[in-house]
Design a protein around this motif. Sequence first.
Motif: not given
Length: 322
Positions: A45-72
């Motif tokens: 009711s408060k934000f129509r696309y909350l589900e999609q935005v959360l998926i995109m945020v979690c995916s972005s965090i995962s990509i960052s961890m895998e490619l730019f934060i986690g590696p030496a």
Amino acid sequence: MGTLVGHVAPGFAFFALGLWHLFNHVKLHALNPSSYTSFPWFPTSKFRYLEQVLIMVCSSISISMELFIGPAGHQPFDPDGTIPSNHLHNFEHSAISMTFFVYAAFSIVLDRISNINPIAKSSLTQLLGAVAFAQQLFLFHLHSADHMGVEGQYHLLLQSAIVVCLVTTLMGIGYPKIFLVSFTRSLSILYQGLWLMVMGYMLWTPELIPKGCFIHLEEGHQVVRCSSDEALHRAKSLVNIGFSWALICVTIFAVSFYLVSVKFYGEKVEYSTLEQREDEKFELGDDDFEDVESQKGQSKLHGEPKSFIHMGKGYAIMDIER
């Protein structure tokens, strides 16, 4: 992803998404058992696309961890620009997250375009979800990590949950009115998340490693190795038993959740219907109310049924928007 947090965090995301879909599909079916139609995602009711935005945020965090934060060195490439062997799994995991990001982004775009048929929108969104699960299945099946050890057994069983996600998502395109398809899809997403969390704790918690096995550092990440074939066979059997126990628990939870939800929301619809009938009776009087009821019965004979399904349908949409 080859860490405890790397499995528990995405696992919790899948678990929460599956639970959210399970709740909304069961609620929608309880309110509209005869006119149920599934949705690929659910607005708030408060934000129509909350589900999609959360998926995109979690995916972005995962990509960052895998490619730019986690590696030496915070970058996944060798000095000559090539991908080193110990970072292949990082690129595989990031590709999965990228596909789910594409699914969420395009589901918003499709919803905002008004000149597309609603059925086409839903079907295309479901297809994008199926592509994401297909990508996930492909990369886990041909994973660069170990396929033979204990971790490989966990991944093999994980693929069975992903297959169910993929098949039910594709079935949802052609059979949007079959509740069991949506129910199974939601449950398989939830179970996939649960199993990822179990993997994270069981593979990277030293106290939970099976007898005769140990955590060993190979190619920059930790893996579980066993000292003998007997220890490996025992460890794999324990993984199978754990998968079976988790499946039993999820099945009990799903059926219990369905029964409680149907009882609660089914009574809600019946109460609303009874209240409306009592209001009509109070306003018209007993004799007039009987005449109105007789007219409704006659209208049914003339092919114009006045059922309470339409009222339930409107109520379901209002409830989901909350």
